[in-house]
Motif scaffolding. Sequence first.
Motif, PDB file in Angstrom:
ATOM      1  N   SER A  34     -33.021   0.205   2.027  1.00  0.00           N
ATOM      2  CA  SER A  34     -31.667   0.483   1.544  1.00  0.00           C
ATOM      3  C   SER A  34     -30.909   1.343   2.537  1.00  0.00           C
ATOM      4  N   ASP A  63     -28.679  -5.717  -1.284  1.00  0.00           N
ATOM      5  CA  ASP A  63     -29.765  -4.749  -1.480  1.00  0.00           C
ATOM      6  C   ASP A  63     -30.500  -5.047  -2.782  1.00  0.00           C
ATOM      7  N   GLU A  64     -31.611  -5.727  -2.680  1.00  0.00           N
ATOM      8  CA  GLU A  64     -32.416  -6.128  -3.834  1.00  0.00           C
ATOM      9  C   GLU A  64     -31.544  -6.664  -4.979  1.00  0.00           C
TER      10      GLU A  64
HETATM   11 MG    MG Z   1     -33.954   0.363  -1.937  1.00  0.00          MG
END
Ligand code: MG
Lengths: 289, 245
Positions: free
Chosen positions: B45, B164-165
């Motif tokens: 991240s 991000d995910e």
């Molecule tokens: Mg993360």
Amino acid sequence: MPSDGFFRNLGRVFSKKPPDLAEQSPAPKLDFILGAEPREKLDPWWWLVAVVVLLAVLLMAIKPDPYWNIFLFVRDGLAITVELTAISFVFIIIVGLFGGLGRIAKNPVIHFIATIYVEVIRGVPLLVQLIWWYFAAPVIIQDIGNIIHFDALANYRANPLFLAVVGLVICYGAYMAEIFRAGIQSISKGQMEASRSLGMSYMQSMTYVVLPQAIRVVLPPVGNEFIMLLKDTSLVSVVAVADLTRRGREFMAAHFNPLEVWTLIALIYLILTLVSARFIAWLEKKRKY
Amino acid sequence: MPEPIIHIENVHKHFGRIHALRGISLDVKIGEVVVILGPSGSGKSTLLRCINHLEVYDHGTITVDGTLLKTAKDINVVRREVGMVFQSFNLFAHLTALENLTLAQRKVRKRSKAEAHKVAMELLEKVGIVEKAHAYPAQLSGGQQQRVAIARALAMNPKIMLFDEPTSALDPEMIKEVLDVMLALAKEGMTMVVVSHEMGFARAAASRAIFMDEGQIVEEGKPEKLFSSPTQERTKLFLSKVLQI
Ligand SMILES: [Mg+2]
Ligand SMILES: Nc1ncnc2c1ncn2[C@@H]1O[C@H](COP(=O)(O)OP(=O)(O)O)[C@@H](O)[C@H]1O
């Protein structure tokens, strides 16, 4: 900074309901059954307002001497109290907004100034602050005028109403700043990040994304402050402002009937605060998204 | 060979005493889809957030579309070219899906109301959610919210999309609808950097997979190759855990 967009969003928060939600809850037809009105239609606490108003009206109708006479005498004071509250409140919101933004600012100078302001002001009683503005501040202004030989300042005469507004705004602004700070910080950081990631500036993100959501959070405590302010305006009666309380004292001094004067004055304050509280509760219900 | 649109060179990032990124170097070319995987806390991240300067890196250089981030006069000019999709969606809670898409178009791209509206409706159509245009985020499922979030980023016509995910906060039955949108985007040639452990997506869409651990890039390669025959012990260990699930 809280530019057009902020107030437009503010209007939206108060005015607009999501259409889906509105459709989902058809109001039951219970209007004729006493006590069974749907809650969101009639606030049950309005009856208390009605009772207090009725009580005051009855007093004035049944015993116009002295109650009606008192009312006529303090009427202009009532107007001053309402005006003072309304005008101060507008500026308190503005000071509170900037103070709150200052408290969360990354810039250390702004953060420091905002923090000092909040901490100092909250440490001094409101009454002392009001007295300071009325008796001490003019001395400073006159001294400055004398030093720079500027007659307009040197001959400055205290304007009670103006200095009362200043005192109330400075004091309540500090509390309001803390309310706004907490409200802004209660909005998830992801909202600001998403906004920034779209290329919006910090101020744009605050104005269009964070503050409109924070309003929802701060509305109850801001409403509280309004009612406290309304009551605390009675303190200005000691700094030469002819508000409701001061007019009551003047009437009592002339007619020596403290029981009637202060009962009626208390009822008038009570009506003002109860109505405000109902109005705030109505606002809170109205803006839901 | 074309210039990389993202150029990352020896980037370091500290959070106090935590050394989150330890000398990351990475180039992403136009049209490439790069998938980053790695254990929690490995700095994925942070790396993504450094690319659009949500996080300020301490050392090294990141150049995005020819602009060096450290010296960028107006970071917002870079950000409007880089769309970002978050794990937690982060839709603006007080705005409808449609308004979520139009806000930045109006304020940043300075588009007219009608134009922003048109772009928004087209994108909502594209992510298959046009019937929810006037719904508020709280009225949408997680999968729907994430698709709106993708559309919101696309409405700015970004050159790069960062994810991000994007599916890890979703219930299993909603993962596919989001991955399908991402897959379609990849097919169109969007440059994408995706932090995700969705092996299927990586195999189908990614030109490169990168394994990160402890703030470093441990290994990279074609997805099939990295997944089937990793060379590093750490990669093997991690993949064996992920593939078990
Ligand atoms: Mg993360
Ligand atoms: N804002 C922050 N403050 C302090 N530490 C952080 C912050 N963001 C991330 N970290 C730390 O940096 C490391 C990398 O985090 P992150 O990039 O979120 O990892 P990943 O996304 O791979 O799970 C972790 O040790 C995390 O605790």
